[in-house]
Structures are given as structure tokens and as C-alpha cells.
Design a protein around this motif. Structure first.
Motif, PDB file in Angstrom:
ATOM      1  N   THR A  83       2.776   0.393  -1.621  1.00 50.25           N
ATOM      2  CA  THR A  83       3.649  -0.832  -1.074  1.00 50.25           C
ATOM      3  C   THR A  83       4.355  -1.321  -2.288  1.00 50.25           C
ATOM      4  O   THR A  83       5.280  -2.206  -2.399  1.00 50.25           O
ATOM      5  CB  THR A  83       3.063  -1.659  -0.174  1.00 50.25           C
ATOM      6  N   THR A 117      -0.890  -1.222  -5.090  1.00 47.17           N
ATOM      7  CA  THR A 117      -1.364  -1.650  -3.928  1.00 47.17           C
ATOM      8  C   THR A 117      -0.686  -0.751  -2.576  1.00 47.17           C
ATOM      9  O   THR A 117       0.505  -0.296  -2.920  1.00 47.17           O
ATOM     10  CB  THR A 117      -0.707  -3.206  -3.845  1.00 47.17           C
ATOM     11  N   ASP A 177      -1.089   0.745   1.967  1.00 46.69           N
ATOM     12  CA  ASP A 177      -1.821   0.665   2.947  1.00 46.69           C
ATOM     13  C   ASP A 177      -2.701   1.882   3.341  1.00 46.69           C
ATOM     14  O   ASP A 177      -2.067   3.234   3.216  1.00 46.69           O
ATOM     15  CB  ASP A 177      -0.989   0.643   4.173  1.00 46.69           C
ATOM     16  N   THR A 237      -5.016   3.851   5.571  1.00 43.33           N
ATOM     17  CA  THR A 237      -5.409   4.233   6.902  1.00 43.33           C
ATOM     18  C   THR A 237      -6.890   5.092   7.195  1.00 43.33           C
ATOM     19  O   THR A 237      -6.567   6.181   6.715  1.00 43.33           O
ATOM     20  CB  THR A 237      -4.188   4.597   7.676  1.00 43.33           C
ATOM     21  N   THR A 264      -5.506   0.269   9.522  1.00 44.46           N
ATOM     22  CA  THR A 264      -4.810   0.101   8.307  1.00 44.46           C
ATOM     23  C   THR A 264      -5.002  -1.086   7.707  1.00 44.46           C
ATOM     24  O   THR A 264      -4.923  -2.183   8.168  1.00 44.46           O
ATOM     25  CB  THR A 264      -3.152   0.587   8.600  1.00 44.46           C
ATOM     26  N   LYS A 265      -5.348  -1.027   6.451  1.00 41.02           N
ATOM     27  CA  LYS A 265      -5.532  -2.081   5.552  1.00 41.02           C
ATOM     28  C   LYS A 265      -5.071  -2.186   4.213  1.00 41.02           C
ATOM     29  O   LYS A 265      -5.185  -1.157   3.719  1.00 41.02           O
ATOM     30  CB  LYS A 265      -7.368  -2.545   5.528  1.00 41.02           C
ATOM     31  N   PRO A 266      -4.588  -3.233   3.557  1.00 41.72           N
ATOM     32  CA  PRO A 266      -3.977  -3.174   2.241  1.00 41.72           C
ATOM     33  C   PRO A 266      -5.247  -3.077   1.360  1.00 41.72           C
ATOM     34  O   PRO A 266      -6.387  -3.882   1.333  1.00 41.72           O
ATOM     35  CB  PRO A 266      -3.150  -4.568   2.211  1.00 41.72           C
ATOM     36  N   TYR A 325     -12.770  -0.705   8.752  1.00 45.39           N
ATOM     37  CA  TYR A 325     -12.011   0.522   9.275  1.00 45.39           C
ATOM     38  C   TYR A 325     -12.693   1.136  10.543  1.00 45.39           C
ATOM     39  O   TYR A 325     -12.520   2.008  10.784  1.00 45.39           O
ATOM     40  CB  TYR A 325     -11.854   1.578   8.072  1.00 45.39           C
TER      41      TYR A 325
END
Length: 186
Positions: A98, A111, A113, A115, A120-122, A155
Motif C-alpha cells: 500500500t 507497508t 496488506d 492476508t 487481512t492486516k497491515p 490471523y
């Protein structure tokens, strides 16, 4: 390998990860006393690098969960199961950038995402530039290395077993390791 160029403009372009010369791995603590190392043997990825403005760069990696390899068939089968990666329902792990920021002459923070198992987490992965070379086939290659530690429970990877001596069988914190050789597209 060449030194890091001051002018990144010549590196601008699309790149494809060469999986034969790259590694995506992980490290987890086992039984609180040792580390288990593993890798994903099947993945693909591409990136666009903007040498004039690294913030305009982007990338994506797709990993086949079934390709997990810890050099132990029983453990690998358990990792593929619903207890861990649930590969039947979630066959891929993905990372889509991103933002990209140059942190110094030889480092970038990417940086994106991440998954895993549909969650999904940054995450921000610091990458170091390892150099550029033209291989015997005339391909321009760029080398990057990075690592980041995630909590697998974030996750939905929550399986564990308590140890009689206290602690747990598998650490919550997992270090992800990236050793990337990318080829500039013609």
C-alpha cells in the motif's frame, strides 16, 4: 554486485520475482527451547519500482499455502490442516503493498496488506537493497532482503498445546523472512 546507486532512475520498471533464486521463509519457536525454520516453496510476485519517486512503487506476492516445507512431512501436513493454515479453504497467502518509503540509501519500508487464512492486516517490512547485477542471460537483477515479526493469532492461526513444564508448544510470534531476486521485465 554493484553499490547502491545514488540515482535510482535507471532501476525504474516492472520486476518479476525469480522463485528459483528467492526464498520466503519463517521461524517459530518450538517447545519454548528451539527454533523451527521453514519456507514456502511455491510463490510468485511482481513489483513496479519508481526510481524517481519510490513512493510510486508497488508490489504483490502470492504464496501457495500447500508449499509449506519444514523438512518434516508430519509437521508440514499439520501446518496445512485446519489447525494452522487451513489450505483447503485458504490456498493462498498474499501480500499487496500500500506504500513504499525509502528510509536511507540502502533501505526501504514496504507497508502492505498481509492476508493469511482470510484475515487481512497491515504490516511494514523493512527491506535492505543487496545490489544489482546483470546475469549471464542479460537480465537485470535486483536483490532485496527483509524480515518482519507477526503474531499468528492476529490471523486466526490459534492452535497450540500447553507444555507440562509451562509455556506452549508453538510460539505466537512468527518471523517472516524474504530473500528476493527480482528480474527487470524487458
Amino acid at each position: 554486485m554493484s553499490a547502491f546507486p545514488t540515482d535510482l532512475a535507471p532501476l525504474t520498471g516492472r520486476y518479476t520475482i525469480d522463485p528459483a533464486h528467492s526464498r520466503i521463509g519463517f521461524v517459530a519457536r518450538h517447545a519454548m527451547v528451539t527454533k523451527v525454520r521453514g519456507a514456502f516453496n511455491e510463490f510468485e510476485g511482481s513489483a513496479y519500482f519508481d526510481g524517481a519517486d519510490p513512493a510510486g512503487s508497488s508490489g504483490k506476492v502470492t504464496i501457495k499455502a500447500t508449499s509449506v516445507d519444514t523438512r518434516n512431512a508430519d509437521r508440514d501436513q499439520h501446518l496445512r490442516s485446519n489447525d494452522f493454515l487451513n489450505m483447503d479453504e485458504y490456498p493462498e497467502i498474499t501480500f499487496v503493498s500500500t506504500s513504499v518509503r525509502r528510509s536511507d540509501d540502502t533501505s526501504f519500508e514496504v507497508t502492505g496488506d498481509l492476508t493469511v487464512k482470510g484475515v487481512t492486516k497491515p504490516v511494514t517490512i523493512p527491506f535492505s537493497y543487496e545490489g544489482t547485477a546483470t546475469d549471464p542471460f542479460g537480465n537485470l537483477r535486483v536483490g532485496l532482503e527483509g524480515e518482519v515479526t507477526i503474531n499468528r493469532k492476529d490471523y486466526g492461526v490459534i492452535w497450540n498445546a500447553a507444555l507440562e513444564t509451562g509455556g506452549v508448544l508453538v510460539s505466537e510470534k512468527i518471523k517472516l523472512e524474504f530473500e528476493i531476486s527480482a528480474i527487470k521485465d524487458a
